[in-house]
Design a protein around this motif. Sequence first.
Motif, mmCIF file in Angstrom:
data_model
loop_
_atom_site.group_PDB
_atom_site.id
_atom_site.type_symbol
_atom_site.label_atom_id
_atom_site.label_comp_id
_atom_site.label_asym_id
_atom_site.label_seq_id
_atom_site.Cartn_x
_atom_site.Cartn_y
_atom_site.Cartn_z
ATOM 1 N N UNK A 1 11.984 10.235 0.941
ATOM 2 C CA UNK A 1 12.102 11.612 1.405
ATOM 3 C C UNK A 1 13.555 11.898 1.734
ATOM 4 N N UNK A 2 14.052 12.976 1.218
ATOM 5 C CA UNK A 2 15.461 13.325 1.424
ATOM 6 C C UNK A 2 15.753 13.472 2.917
ATOM 7 N N UNK B 1 0.828 -1.196 0.000
ATOM 8 C CA UNK B 1 0.000 0.000 0.000
ATOM 9 C C UNK B 1 0.867 1.252 0.000
ATOM 10 N N UNK B 2 0.450 2.294 -0.702
ATOM 11 C CA UNK B 2 1.169 3.570 -0.593
ATOM 12 C C UNK B 2 0.984 4.166 0.788
ATOM 13 N N UNK B 3 2.012 4.842 1.272
ATOM 14 C CA UNK B 3 1.965 5.399 2.617
ATOM 15 C C UNK B 3 1.018 6.581 2.739
ATOM 16 N N UNK C 1 11.836 3.650 -4.141
ATOM 17 C CA UNK C 1 10.792 3.333 -3.161
ATOM 18 C C UNK C 1 11.459 3.104 -1.804
ATOM 19 N N UNK C 2 10.727 3.407 -0.741
ATOM 20 C CA UNK C 2 11.228 3.195 0.613
ATOM 21 C C UNK C 2 10.090 2.684 1.491
ATOM 22 N N UNK D 1 3.191 10.410 -5.857
ATOM 23 C CA UNK D 1 4.553 9.874 -5.864
ATOM 24 C C UNK D 1 4.631 8.600 -5.022
ATOM 25 N N UNK D 2 3.903 8.570 -3.904
ATOM 26 C CA UNK D 2 3.882 7.360 -3.077
ATOM 27 C C UNK D 2 3.153 6.231 -3.790
ATOM 28 N N UNK D 3 2.069 6.567 -4.475
ATOM 29 C CA UNK D 3 1.320 5.558 -5.223
ATOM 30 C C UNK D 3 2.193 4.939 -6.307
ATOM 31 N N UNK D 4 2.975 5.767 -7.002
ATOM 32 C CA UNK D 4 3.858 5.268 -8.057
ATOM 33 C C UNK D 4 4.943 4.364 -7.458
#
Length: 445
Positions: free
Chosen positions: A290-291, A214-216, A309-310, A221-224
């Motif tokens: 996220x940087x 699942x995206x966070x 991805x992370x 961008x999270x979905x991708x």
Amino acid sequence: MRFPPGFRFGMATSAYQIEGAWDADGKGPSIWDTFAARPGTIRHGEDAKVAIDHYHRYAEDVTHIAEAGVHDYRFSISWPRALASLDFYDRLVDELLAAGVRPVPTLYHWDLPQDLEDKGGWLNRDTAHRLADYTSAVVLRLGDRVRDWITMNEMNVQTLYGYALTDHAPARGLGLEALPVAHHQLLAHGLAVQVLRTHDAGAIGIANQHFPVHPASEDPADAYAAEMFRELTNWTFSDPILLGDYPGEMIRAGVGTSGAQLDRDLELIGARLDFYGVNFYEPTAIEAPREGKDYAGVLEVDIPEGMPFSPVPVKSDERTDFGWAIVPSALTEILVTLHERYPALPPVIVTENGASFHDAAPGDDGRVHDPRRIAFLDSHLRAVQEAITSGVRVDGFYVWSAFDNFEWAAGYDERFGLVHVDFETLARTRKDSWFWYRDLIASQR
């Protein structure tokens, strides 16, 4: 709980994690023997040279399995041992059948012979053909009694942990350049199916690890990032088997085989199966990196920086002692997703499900009390029931694991077993969860 008629309950193990007797029968080293011998690879510097000594104690162990009333016992055959001798598996299969338990061997559960790794391992296409040769030898020896086969176990974990990263053997650290490993394992599966069909070996399946991703957040961008992770860790290993192709052009282009050869390979890989094994433990949540954010320790292995991805922690009220999120509904979700994604999905068997809790040694009453494992298994079996109600054909459920064992890079800290093992004396003690599982199985009659 009530399950459909014919539903099969089982237990599961793997050769390297329980057998020990690491050089008996003239067995050569596997990649895990080599990996464990390197300083700093296994927690506490432990190894599996003895493990739980199942090689010498198999008759006692079969008693623990059979007296629980299980229908099936899923074990794996050590490829390096089989190259020298199949006598042990001859004895094990006979012991299981005499006890009324159906043997369900897995041909490959990560213990690649080291000499094949020296020739390139799963980066070398020839390794797939060597697995086919090994399959032929095994079925010729055991096929008169064994009628259910699993070709490969968790190809995604071998690819990610062992070749893309360095957390498991053979610790190559190749990143996305490990994609040919995925293709060659899939090809090995296809070739093994071909060999087994030639010998009319019975029912054939595979054990793939699957989990919802699942995206966070709702950020595109999270979905991708989540979709990319989902494709790499789930669909790369099931689409070729169940749809006949890889899930995207990036993956198709990265597997190192193309053109007419790839088309021929995919035809082999997509051969009909009699059942589809699903190993499930926990879901995953992914975000775009996220940087400056520290992502270490979220998963059992750390995704290196530079990946698109992370992982982030999955929201869960409870975790196992291994730190894995306990989300039974995610098992229902992935089973339903597979059912919807693959119109020709064969009958499913949950080939692994279980949890590590750091169970205490037997108490003054001689018992090992593990109520959290009972609650875990109860909730996940109810999740299977929910999937069946939703239209998924699920024909069986195998608990990981029958015994406490060597948990790969985590050594002996993590205890998944229904049977407690004292790793100093090797004494076996049935846990409360063993009795609970026995009673559940008996209640289905």
